[in-house]
Design a protein around this motif. Structure first.
Motif, PDB file in Angstrom:
ATOM      1  N   THR A  33      18.162  72.838  49.387  1.00  0.00           N
ATOM      2  CA  THR A  33      16.640  72.558  49.436  1.00  0.00           C
ATOM      3  C   THR A  33      16.382  71.525  50.790  1.00  0.00           C
ATOM      4  O   THR A  33      15.204  71.625  51.321  1.00  0.00           O
ATOM      5  CB  THR A  33      16.511  71.784  48.059  1.00  0.00           C
ATOM      6  OG1 THR A  33      16.651  72.766  46.960  1.00  0.00           O
ATOM      7  CG2 THR A  33      14.982  71.576  47.950  1.00  0.00           C
ATOM      8  N   LYS A  34      17.182  70.580  50.955  1.00  0.00           N
ATOM      9  CA  LYS A  34      16.945  69.642  52.062  1.00  0.00           C
ATOM     10  C   LYS A  34      16.814  70.361  53.413  1.00  0.00           C
ATOM     11  O   LYS A  34      15.952  70.186  54.141  1.00  0.00           O
ATOM     12  CB  LYS A  34      17.953  68.515  52.054  1.00  0.00           C
ATOM     13  CG  LYS A  34      18.027  67.428  50.958  1.00  0.00           C
ATOM     14  CD  LYS A  34      16.860  66.631  51.146  1.00  0.00           C
ATOM     15  CE  LYS A  34      16.847  65.598  50.001  1.00  0.00           C
ATOM     16  NZ  LYS A  34      15.627  64.802  50.151  1.00  0.00           N
ATOM     17  N   PHE A  35      17.704  71.359  53.535  1.00  0.00           N
ATOM     18  CA  PHE A  35      17.759  72.284  54.754  1.00  0.00           C
ATOM     19  C   PHE A  35      16.484  73.032  54.570  1.00  0.00           C
ATOM     20  O   PHE A  35      15.800  73.185  55.891  1.00  0.00           O
ATOM     21  CB  PHE A  35      18.910  73.254  54.878  1.00  0.00           C
ATOM     22  CG  PHE A  35      19.164  73.974  55.918  1.00  0.00           C
ATOM     23  CD1 PHE A  35      19.824  73.613  57.046  1.00  0.00           C
ATOM     24  CD2 PHE A  35      18.477  75.336  55.938  1.00  0.00           C
ATOM     25  CE1 PHE A  35      19.795  74.206  58.277  1.00  0.00           C
ATOM     26  CE2 PHE A  35      18.685  76.110  56.834  1.00  0.00           C
ATOM     27  CZ  PHE A  35      19.359  75.619  58.095  1.00  0.00           C
ATOM     28  N   LEU A  36      16.103  73.477  53.457  1.00  0.00           N
ATOM     29  CA  LEU A  36      14.842  74.591  53.735  1.00  0.00           C
ATOM     30  C   LEU A  36      13.568  73.401  54.101  1.00  0.00           C
ATOM     31  O   LEU A  36      12.605  73.944  54.690  1.00  0.00           O
ATOM     32  CB  LEU A  36      14.398  75.136  52.342  1.00  0.00           C
ATOM     33  CG  LEU A  36      15.624  76.101  52.218  1.00  0.00           C
ATOM     34  CD1 LEU A  36      15.728  76.627  50.764  1.00  0.00           C
ATOM     35  CD2 LEU A  36      15.256  77.487  52.807  1.00  0.00           C
ATOM     36  N   GLU A  37      13.619  72.306  53.523  1.00  0.00           N
ATOM     37  CA  GLU A  37      12.493  71.609  53.797  1.00  0.00           C
ATOM     38  C   GLU A  37      12.493  71.121  55.350  1.00  0.00           C
ATOM     39  O   GLU A  37      11.356  70.851  55.863  1.00  0.00           O
ATOM     40  CB  GLU A  37      12.515  70.083  52.893  1.00  0.00           C
ATOM     41  CG  GLU A  37      12.327  70.580  51.230  1.00  0.00           C
ATOM     42  CD  GLU A  37      12.402  69.364  50.196  1.00  0.00           C
ATOM     43  OE1 GLU A  37      13.161  68.410  50.925  1.00  0.00           O
ATOM     44  OE2 GLU A  37      12.209  69.387  49.123  1.00  0.00           O
ATOM     45  N   ALA A  38      13.769  71.082  55.887  1.00  0.00           N
ATOM     46  CA  ALA A  38      13.859  70.432  57.370  1.00  0.00           C
ATOM     47  C   ALA A  38      13.129  71.736  58.189  1.00  0.00           C
ATOM     48  O   ALA A  38      12.689  71.575  59.296  1.00  0.00           O
ATOM     49  CB  ALA A  38      15.238  70.262  57.621  1.00  0.00           C
ATOM     50  N   LEU A  39      13.402  73.018  57.655  1.00  0.00           N
ATOM     51  CA  LEU A  39      12.823  73.994  58.185  1.00  0.00           C
ATOM     52  C   LEU A  39      11.242  74.171  58.070  1.00  0.00           C
ATOM     53  O   LEU A  39      10.812  74.979  58.914  1.00  0.00           O
ATOM     54  CB  LEU A  39      13.401  75.480  57.633  1.00  0.00           C
ATOM     55  CG  LEU A  39      14.968  75.683  58.075  1.00  0.00           C
ATOM     56  CD1 LEU A  39      15.441  76.914  57.528  1.00  0.00           C
ATOM     57  CD2 LEU A  39      14.931  75.986  59.625  1.00  0.00           C
ATOM     58  N   GLY A  40      10.611  73.527  57.244  1.00  0.00           N
ATOM     59  CA  GLY A  40       9.218  73.323  56.932  1.00  0.00           C
ATOM     60  C   GLY A  40       8.678  74.108  55.914  1.00  0.00           C
ATOM     61  O   GLY A  40       7.647  74.310  55.484  1.00  0.00           O
ATOM     62  N   ALA A  41       9.793  74.556  54.867  1.00  0.00           N
ATOM     63  CA  ALA A  41       9.512  75.056  53.598  1.00  0.00           C
ATOM     64  C   ALA A  41       9.217  74.362  52.714  1.00  0.00           C
ATOM     65  O   ALA A  41       9.556  72.940  52.789  1.00  0.00           O
ATOM     66  CB  ALA A  41      10.767  76.271  53.217  1.00  0.00           C
TER      67      ALA A  41
END
Length: 343
Positions: free
Chosen positions: A171-179
């Motif tokens: 989830t942290k990774f996806l948020e860093a992608l802008g999601a």
């Protein structure tokens, strides 16, 4: 009621007065790991693999109506003897366990198994310290890929999307992608995709195929943004410690030979098979109506994603896990994958 029945049954149905009869709570009942590996091992093979020293009564946490995140808490309390659940489900209690399943670091079965093997001593200590339990083994789900409703042309298209992650680090990774990372239980994903509550969701290719996610999504992003979702198999520590040393070794060897190894062996080629099934390719060994569009990320996508992982996601985890566990990760998993988290 189901839990009481399970525990009572484990006492009454022992096939031998000398056998240790174990009450076992396995992973998701509708997925291949439980159906093809946990079920035959615990219900059919454990006796022959342990010279009839052990028998078992098996159910799954979803059949019991228990959340995956609660399995190890209940195991530590002695409500059953053996429990199995996705490590990422438990990171609210043990954030250091996130280091077992890091996105993007393993793109092959061999790489994933090397990461898990390197992490095992660390995971064993975490299970004892956090849950009062003994790690028996770790089995894989397939690589965690992205199912999206609508067309996705690149990783950039995930920006602004509401995406269900398969764990906190994902989830942290996806948020860093802008999601926008959304926390939704696995079983609730199909309905959430269909209603537009979420745009995309991360899970294993095999899990998504078995659960019918292809019926409510259109594009499959074939990049392990969610790692491999390893399932930790553990035994209540007091129950394990009450066994003599020989019985302890017999049980661990049986789990390794009868459950872990076959699950890892089946993972080889599993991703390609499930991708074929999800896209309706003739290489799928079963008849399927699935016809998803497969997005193969470009080299630029992969490079950008790994940069986010190393500069944002892993440092964020290091802050939650603490220096001791980061050092252990660097010395084990990090060494296996050639990556060091700065402290």
């Amino acid at each position: 009621m189901k839990l009481a029945t399970l525990i009572l049954g484990s006492t009454m149905l022992a096939t031998s007065a000398m056998a240790e009869d174990l009450s076992v709570v396995g992973s998701w009942s509708n997925l291949p790991l439980y159906q093809n590996f946990e079920t035959p091992f615990w219900t059919q093979e454990i006796g022959s693999l342990t010279n009839d020293e052990f028998t078992a009564q098996l159910t799954s946490f979803d059949q019991m109506g228990v959340a995956g995140a609660d399995v190890f808490r209940m195991l530590g309390d002695g409500l059953f003897d053996v429990g199995a659940t996705v490590a990422d489900y438990t990171v609210g209690d043990a954030p250091e366990l996130e280091g077992l399943d890091v996105p993007l670091l393993a793109t092959t079965v061999a790489q994933a198994q090397a990461m898990v093997d390197a992490a095992k001593p660390m995971v064993a200590d975490i299970m004892r310290a956090r849950f009062g339990s003994e790690m028996l083994g770790i089995a894989p789900y397939p690589p965690q890929v992205v199912f999206c409703r609508g067309a996705i042309a690149s990783l950039d298209d995930l920006k602004g999307k509401k995406v269900r992650g398969s764990g906190r680090m994902t989830t942290k990774f996806l948020e860093a992608l802008g999601a926008e990372g959304i926390n939704i239980a696995f079983s609730e994903v199909p309905g959430s995709l269909e209603r537009g509550v979420i745009d995309c969701a991360v899970t294993g290719a095999g899990s998504g195929f078995s659960a019918g996610w292809w019926e409510v999504s259109d594009t499959l992003v074939a990049l392990p943004l969610g790692g491999w979702d390893p399932v930790v198999i553990a035994m209540n520590g007091d129950r394990f410690d009450a066994l003599d040393a020989e019985a302890q070794e017999t049980l661990k060897t049986a789990v390794a030979e009868g459950l872990e190894t076959p699950a890892w062996d089946a993972a080889e080629g599993g991703l390609e098979t499930y991708l074929a099934c999800l896209t309706g390719n003739a290489a799928c060994p079963v008849e399927t109506a699935a016809a998803m569009t497969l997005l193969e990320p470009t080299a630029a996508d992969i490079e950008a994603a790994r940069a986010i992982l190393t500069t944002e996601v892993l440092p964020d985890w290091a802050g939650r896990a603490g220096d001791e566990w980061v050092t252990r990760w660097n010395d084990t998993v990090g060494t296996a994958v050639g990556l060091t988290i700065a402290q």
